[in-house]
Design an enzyme around this catalytic site. Structure first.
Site, short mmCIF file in Angstrom:
data_model
loop_
_atom_site.label_atom_id
_atom_site.label_comp_id
_atom_site.label_asym_id
_atom_site.label_seq_id
_atom_site.Cartn_x
_atom_site.Cartn_y
_atom_site.Cartn_z
N LYS A 6 35.18 -85.09 9.94
CA LYS A 6 34.56 -86.31 8.93
C LYS A 6 34.75 -87.50 9.02
O LYS A 6 34.45 -88.07 10.80
CB LYS A 6 35.68 -86.60 7.53
C1 LIG Z 1 37.60 -81.63 3.61
C2 LIG Z 1 37.25 -81.89 2.20
C3 LIG Z 1 38.36 -81.63 1.86
C4 LIG Z 1 39.80 -81.74 1.50
O1 LIG Z 1 39.79 -82.97 2.91
P1 LIG Z 1 42.02 -82.95 3.36
O2 LIG Z 1 41.67 -84.44 3.84
O3 LIG Z 1 41.41 -81.98 4.14
O4 LIG Z 1 42.49 -82.60 2.65
C5 LIG Z 1 38.13 -81.70 -0.01
N1 LIG Z 1 36.30 -81.84 -1.08
C6 LIG Z 1 35.79 -81.73 0.91
C7 LIG Z 1 34.29 -81.98 0.32
C8 LIG Z 1 35.68 -81.77 1.75
O5 LIG Z 1 34.75 -80.91 2.60
#
Ligand SMILES: *Cc1c(COP(=O)(O)O)cnc(C)c1O
Length: 380
Positions: free
Chosen positions: A183
């Site tokens: 991310k």
């Molecule tokens: C990565 C992601 C999540 C979950 O994130 P985590 O921090 O891994 O729990 C939720 N929604 C979307 C759209 C994502 O890409």
């Protein structure tokens, strides 16, 4: 063989030093770095309150709880997302439905128009770091009265069409960010939920830590000694550590820099891939480019699956985002079937996420572009 991943974290020496400082300190968890991290995120996106937790999934879950979602609730989200966007509602026992494709506001408006049961909560997803139409969304929210929690897991550092940072949305009830290594910035694992509502923020803090509060203003018993605490509802152990929070503070300082690099990479793809049988994502100066997802045209020399295999075979870590959530066996058991959300399914059939991350070198990106040009050159 060296591989170029579709995404990866960028960790510098100062990030490492920030974590080591915490290791030498008194607080590995529940210490001062967590508040500093929350403040850094709140400041960045002009949000009143930020609550950090173990993951974005944890934030989506406690967000649903704090917004009153339960077994009698209906929650709508995008089928073109990671399963967590829908699972958070299921944790609360709510019914889930989807809005094709990545929830265009026209599709949402049409579904609301036809619905005989209104959603209690809508969870839009800013797919790839491209903001959904906030103005239209808030217009519909005002008209129909549902709550909004934005899944902004892709979108920290990106902006709405009016230029306001994602998360600065006073009209939404909450906005959730992810700090997983792929991310925009990372804490290893981690999430932050921002809100403009002070009571909701207090409830989220309570839910993240077993439903326990020590805040004198919130306690039922008065004039109690300092060791006293109350569990006022059933919460969870969803805390983040100070090790992670310190990494988060260090990374937040680089967020703009990272987004600039992602935007430059997106612009280079747009130029380098021109003329190929690929539908490119439209340019967008506000997009954070968490993903650069192309669609392989029907008349291309290779199908999406063949192209995926060929690129992976060359060490280029392409990926597919996403298998529509309603096609997962867990959701099919609720009665969803192929054809239910045709636009999301059509996108899924042709999409391919190319490598994009802050430390992607021009040399590596040129390898990706050259491979695509070579593999797709025999058009038709
Ligand atoms: C990565 C992601 C999540 C979950 O994130 P985590 O921090 O891994 O729990 C939720 N929604 C979307 C759209 C994502 O890409």
């Amino acid at each position: 063989m060296r591989t170029i991943p579709y995404s990866r974290q960028r960790i510098d020496e100062d990030d490492i030093e920030a974590v080591v400082r915490v290791l030498r300190s008194d607080w590995l968890t529940q210490g001062p770095d967590i508040e500093a991290f929350e403040q850094a995120v709140a400041d960045y996106c002009s949000a009143a309150h930020a609550v950090a937790a173990a993951s974005a999934t944890a934030c989506l879950h406690i967000g649903c709880v704090a917004l009153g979602i339960n077994e009698r609730s209906l929650v709508w989200t995008s089928p073109l997302s990671f399963v967590a966007s829908a699972n958070c509602a299921r944790y609360c026992g709510a019914e889930v439905d989807f809005v094709d494709i990545d929830m265009s506001m026209a599709a949402l408006a049409a579904k609301l128009e036809d619905a005989n049961r209104m959603p209690d909560l809508v969870i839009p997803v800013h797919y790839a770091g491209r903001a959904c139409d906030r103005e239209a969304l808030l217009g519909l929210k005002a008209r129909y009265g549902f709550k909004v929690m934005e899944d902004a897991a892709h979108a920290l550092g990106a902006a709405y069409a009016d230029g306001g940072p994602i998360g600065s949305n006073g009209g939404a009830d909450a906005v959730v960010f992810s700090f997983h290594p792929v991310k925009p910035v990372t804490t290893g694992e981690g999430g932050v939920i921002v809100t403009h509502d002070v009571e909701m923020a207090a409830r989220l803090r309570c839910l993240r830590s077993h439903g326990i509060t020590r805040d004198a203003a919130q306690l039922e018993a008065k004039d109690m000694p300092a060791w006293y605490y109350e569990q006022q509802e059933l919460g969870y152990h969803y805390r983040i550590t100070d090790l992670q929070a310190a990494l988060g503070v260090s990374q937040m300082a680089k967020l703009d820099h990272f987004i600039t690099a992602r935007r430059a990479a997106a612009a280079r793809y747009a130029e380098g891939l021109e003329g190929l049988p690929l539908r490119l994502p439209p340019p967008d100066g506000h997009c954070g480019w968490h993903l650069y997802a192309v669609q392989v045209e029907e008349d291309a020399a290779l199908s999406r699956d063949m192209l995926f295999e060929a690129l992976r075979g060359r060490g280029i870590g392409v990926n597919v985002h996403y298998i529509p959530i309603h096609l997962q066996p867990y959701y099919r058991a609720f009665g969803f079937a192929p054809g239910a959300f045709p636009q999301a399914e059509a996108f899924y059939a042709r999409c391919l996420s190319l490598p994009v991350y802050p430390s992607l070198s021009e040399t590596d990106q040129d390898i990706v572009i050259a491979a695509l040009r070579e593999l797709l050159k025999a058009k038709g």
